[in-house]
Scaffold this active site. Structure first.
Site, mmCIF file in Angstrom:
data_model
loop_
_atom_site.group_PDB
_atom_site.id
_atom_site.type_symbol
_atom_site.label_atom_id
_atom_site.label_comp_id
_atom_site.label_asym_id
_atom_site.label_seq_id
_atom_site.Cartn_x
_atom_site.Cartn_y
_atom_site.Cartn_z
ATOM 1 N N HIS A 372 0.849 -1.183 0.000
ATOM 2 C CA HIS A 372 0.000 0.000 0.000
ATOM 3 C C HIS A 372 0.889 1.239 0.000
ATOM 4 O O HIS A 372 2.100 1.149 0.219
ATOM 5 C CB HIS A 372 -0.909 0.006 1.232
ATOM 6 C CG HIS A 372 -0.158 -0.207 2.514
ATOM 7 N ND1 HIS A 372 0.067 -1.455 3.045
ATOM 8 C CD2 HIS A 372 0.452 0.671 3.359
ATOM 9 C CE1 HIS A 372 0.760 -1.347 4.161
ATOM 10 N NE2 HIS A 372 1.019 -0.066 4.363
ATOM 11 N N ARG A 451 13.230 -6.360 3.121
ATOM 12 C CA ARG A 451 12.193 -6.941 3.968
ATOM 13 C C ARG A 451 10.857 -6.453 3.418
ATOM 14 O O ARG A 451 10.651 -5.263 3.204
ATOM 15 C CB ARG A 451 12.391 -6.503 5.421
ATOM 16 C CG ARG A 451 11.339 -7.035 6.393
ATOM 17 C CD ARG A 451 10.217 -6.030 6.610
ATOM 18 N NE ARG A 451 9.289 -6.440 7.664
ATOM 19 C CZ ARG A 451 8.172 -5.777 7.966
ATOM 20 N NH1 ARG A 451 7.846 -4.674 7.301
ATOM 21 N NH2 ARG A 451 7.381 -6.213 8.924
ATOM 22 N N ASP A 453 6.977 -5.773 3.631
ATOM 23 C CA ASP A 453 5.922 -5.532 4.608
ATOM 24 C C ASP A 453 4.592 -6.105 4.133
ATOM 25 O O ASP A 453 4.260 -6.045 2.939
ATOM 26 C CB ASP A 453 5.771 -4.022 4.825
ATOM 27 C CG ASP A 453 4.710 -3.682 5.836
ATOM 28 O OD1 ASP A 453 4.887 -4.043 7.013
ATOM 29 O OD2 ASP A 453 3.686 -3.071 5.446
ATOM 30 N N GLU A 482 7.386 -10.599 5.407
ATOM 31 C CA GLU A 482 6.662 -10.570 6.673
ATOM 32 C C GLU A 482 5.426 -11.448 6.528
ATOM 33 O O GLU A 482 4.485 -11.119 5.800
ATOM 34 C CB GLU A 482 6.240 -9.151 7.054
ATOM 35 C CG GLU A 482 5.501 -9.119 8.394
ATOM 36 C CD GLU A 482 4.660 -7.882 8.611
ATOM 37 O OE1 GLU A 482 4.291 -7.618 9.765
ATOM 38 O OE2 GLU A 482 4.359 -7.173 7.628
ATOM 39 N N ASP A 550 6.551 -4.470 16.075
ATOM 40 C CA ASP A 550 5.141 -4.846 16.076
ATOM 41 C C ASP A 550 4.741 -5.641 17.314
ATOM 42 O O ASP A 550 3.613 -6.143 17.388
ATOM 43 C CB ASP A 550 4.814 -5.662 14.826
ATOM 44 C CG ASP A 550 4.553 -4.788 13.609
ATOM 45 O OD1 ASP A 550 4.131 -3.637 13.794
ATOM 46 O OD2 ASP A 550 4.772 -5.254 12.478
ATOM 47 N N ARG A 598 8.479 1.536 20.854
ATOM 48 C CA ARG A 598 9.273 2.281 19.869
ATOM 49 C C ARG A 598 9.847 3.562 20.472
ATOM 50 O O ARG A 598 10.100 4.542 19.760
ATOM 51 C CB ARG A 598 8.405 2.623 18.652
ATOM 52 C CG ARG A 598 7.770 1.416 17.988
ATOM 53 C CD ARG A 598 6.800 1.813 16.885
ATOM 54 N NE ARG A 598 6.176 0.647 16.270
ATOM 55 C CZ ARG A 598 5.270 0.695 15.285
ATOM 56 N NH1 ARG A 598 4.888 1.879 14.818
ATOM 57 N NH2 ARG A 598 4.743 -0.406 14.792
#
Length: 750
Positions: A372, A451, A453, A482, A550, A598
């Site tokens: 996206h 990587r 997503d 992922e 996450d 984070r």
């Protein structure tokens, strides 16, 4: 990116080929391309006046709306029947589109991440007869082998070439399985992994590809003996054997450098702002900016200023969370894939950083958010402005006009978030644009991998094109997806090289976490299950982790108990795959749910007296020095649920490294046999530096302190030091008090 709900999915391996046994006529090979399925009915008594109920689970990627259930008129009962392959499934019921509920009639268990899911199993019809070893009855529908991945795999780079052959069976159903090579019955096969539905037996053979041969299987239970091969089941071997040659045997070849790498994950906005005075003061604005959803001020200059720190850790790869231009601090709403976010710096600054990292022996892996974009991405903005007349209309999926950027948007969006419109990966313009991204950054910086997503939401057709594009630039570039479950379909089909190993994470959490309840035997079985999903070379390529951006941080998951956190970290560095450190874990940072996980890097914890930092450096040093930890196959040597202890080996070229764990609150005596042909070895404890040796006969015996993990590697060029030998002890004693001369491992918290 976080996928909700978190899960540890353990579906049985699905496969398109099945055989049935016929007494007088040979079973013929099936030509179906899909696994056989069986009916499974889900029934739920919903709260009164529920308007909708849907079924969500591992069978539909936890989609809350894809499987609406049928209401039984006049009752509170909702029902849905699915056709599913045999295996284990986790599920929940979704009431009125938002209320997730477990099944009160099912087994419900924690997934290790704070969620509880319902569990069910789908069994073939002939499983209704209980399995019993020695009764002469074989469950033929369960037995399967195909001359393709992962049942047959040639690991070309491992010890000169290693062939691994697997056979699937029903658990506790047969006495013995032998591997047949060129008509000769050879060694018996051993159990690789097992679950409630299937057991996987394995044999490993040195093979250089120079001599083709034929193979099959001999299966015996009681007085019943059958031979299994491409013709199904026969009473005599005959010609019922598979043909194998170097031109037909499947093999995967992921980048070899990954298995030798320790990764470090950096969240760009939260790592460093290049202001030492602020970073070193616990009371500064940088360190008091907690649980922030906005920008904290991290930048490329700050990352570069801590290059010496990264080098001193001993890491050899960095995974950067999104660093491209975005509308939000976390970067998962990309507005320009070809520009570094100005909050962090310029393209030139980032390119210079990657080159400096490369010169320090550290590879760079970027986060590719290709599922996206943000609503500020040029193509989406053009549709907002021009509507159906936009040339980018079909880059996305719109349901109406004008475009409405609000809750429940009139376009397809990731998890229906209006700020994350989902790309149409079948559109040629989208494909061309996204495939140019790795080419662009390969030309402008030193990039070693990507990587991906939310990778399971993107079509396989696109990933096939992406794989070809990346490998055409550099065959050694790494592609890691992922996906939070079994990703073997992506890896075995050369779509990705690796995956973020969340099933490993949740298995460890279930063992050491506050909400975990897994015993040592459950941990061992789960780790071997996940290991069995993939080929050995893919397992060595895994991106192993015990927390991430996450999840909550591992120290918080362990309730602030540093000893349990150290067990988790030791398991990560000891297990098969590349360890990945989430920034700050090595300093002892804690953190709850996003955004608390984070928070800015607590640089004031970087000092010589920090025991967590010293502990992590010891693990890193051991991993970097040990071929066994980098390339060895795993073998569990001990699981004792009562004592809460376990031990496993990593075996490579007749040498072994050992991981020994005591999860209990008491000192424990451990005794176990070393693997076959692994004897008379001298090992060094990576934490204490002590060297010691097993007692004669290949037996290991030691006393280990409460909540402690040991990581033992073969001694390498050490100064002469006293070997601590373990004499015989009385194992019938109730208390594992220390016998004279037995090694005692202290300091459970390291």
């Amino acid at each position: 990116m976080l996928i909700f709900p978190l899960l540890l999915a353990n579906p049985a391996r699905l496969s398109p080929l099945r055989f049935g046994f016929k007494e007088r006529k040979l079973a013929k090979k099936s030509t179906l391309n899909q696994p056989e399925t069986f009916s499974k009915t889900f029934t739920f008594s919903a709260p009164e006046n529920s308007k909708t109920v849907s079924l969500a689970g591992t069978f539909n990627n936890w989609n809350a709306t894809a499987m609406p259930m049928n209401h039984v008129s006049g009752t509170t009962i909702w029902r849905l029947t699915l056709q599913l392959p045999a295996g284990e499934y986790q599920y929940k019921f979704v009431v009125n589109g938002s209320q997730w509920m477990t099944d009160p009639k099912a087994i419900n268990q924690s997934d290790g991440s704070g969620n509880v899911n319902s569990i069910t199993w789908v069994f073939p019809p002939d499983y209704k007869t209980p399995a019993e070893i020695g009764d002469g009855k074989i469950t033929y529908s369960a037995i399967e082998h195909k001359p393709e991945l992962p049942y047959l795999n040639w690991d070309r780079s491992y010890e000169g070439g290693l062939l691994q052959v697997e056979l699937r069976l029903r658990p506790n159903d047969v006495q013995s399985v032998w591997f047949i090579k060129n008509g000769q019955v050879g060694k018996s096969m051993s159990v690789l992994s097992t679950d409630p539905v299937y057991q996987y037996d394995v044999i490993r053979l040195p093979w250089h590809g120079d001599k083709p041969f034929r193979y099959g299987f001999k299966i015996q239970d009681g007085a019943t003996v059958r031979y299994f091969g491409p013709e199904g089941f026969t009473r005599q071997l005959g010609k019922n054997q598979f043909d194998l040659s170097k031109d037909t045997v499947p093999s995967l070849n992921p980048p070899h450098w990954v298995q030798h790498t320790i990764f470090y994950q950096i969240f760009p906005d939260r790592f460093s702002n290049n202001n030492p005075a602020e970073e070193d003061s616990p009371d500064s604005k940088w360190n008091q900016t907690k649980a922030l959803f906005g920008y904290a001020g991290g930048n490329i200059a700050g990352m570069e200023s801590h290059l010496d720190y990264l080098k001193s850790l001993g890491i050899s790869g960095i995974y950067f969370n999104p660093i491209f231009k975005s509308t939000v601090y976390h970067g998962y709403e990309t507005s320009d894939y070809l520009q570094i976010d100005p909050h962090y710096g310029s393209n030139e600054e980032f390119a210079d950083l990657t080159l400096r990292l490369k010169s320090a022996g550290i590879r760079t892996v970027l986060d590719g958010v290709f599922n996206h974009t943000s609503t500020k991405f040029f193509a989406f903005q053009d549709v907002v402005k021009h509507g159906e007349a936009s040339p980018y209309l079909h880059w996305y999926t719109f349901y109406g006009f004008p475009v409405q950027i609000k809750n429940n948007p009139n376009y397809k969006a990731w998890d229906n978030y209006p700020s994350m419109p989902k790309l149409n990966h079948h559109n040629p313009g989208v494909i061309h644009y996204l495939l140019n991204v790795p080419s662009f950054w390969n030309q402008h910086a030193s990039i070693a991998g990507w990587r991906l997503d939310a990778a399971q939401e993107v079509s396989n057709q696109f990933w096939r094109k992406f794989h070809h594009q990346v490998k055409s630039i550099n065959p050694n570039d790494w592609i890691v997806g992922e996906d939070w479950g079994d990703s073997s379909s992506y890896l075995n089909n050369n779509l990705w090289d690796s995956v973020m190993n969340y099933p490993f994470l949740f298995a460890v959490w279930n063992f050491v976490g506050q909400k975990g309840s897994a015993s040592p035997s459950v941990l061992a079985n789960t780790l071997m299950q996940v290991y069995g999903w993939y080929t050995p070379q893919s397992d060595r390529n895994m991106m192993n982790l015990i927390d991430s951006h996450d999840t909550i941080r591992i120290l918080t998951e362990c309730g602030g108990d540093s000893a349990l956190r150290n067990i988790a970290a030791t398991l990560e560095f000891a297990w098969v795959g590349a360890p990945t450190i989430y920034y700050g874990d090595e300093l002892g940072m804690a953190g709850g749910k996003d955004p608390d996980n984070r928070n800015p890097m607590e640089w004031y914890l970087d000092h010589k007296g920090n025991p967590t930092l010293a502990f992590y450096k010891s693990l890193i040093k051991a991993r970097n020095a040990s071929p066994e930890l980098q390339m060895g196959r795993p073998e569990f040597l001990l699981t004792n649920d009562k004592a809460q202890t376990l031990a496993f080996a990593r075996i490579y070229q007749k040498k072994a490294a050992l991981c020994i764990v005591n999860r209990s609150n008491q000192e424990q005596l451990l005794q176990f046999k070393l693997p076959e042909n692994i004897q008379n070895i001298v090992l060094e404890d990576a934490i204490s530096g002590k060297s010691f040796q097993e007692i004669p006969g290949g037996t290991w015996r030691s006393i280990i302190a409460p909540k402690t993990a040991m990581l033992l590697v073969p001694e390498k060029e050490l100064e002469p030091r006293l070997l601590i030998l373990s004499p015989r002890v009385n194992t019938n004693r109730k208390s594992p008090s220390l016998p004279s001369g037995t090694l005692r491992i202290q300091d459970g918290g390291h």
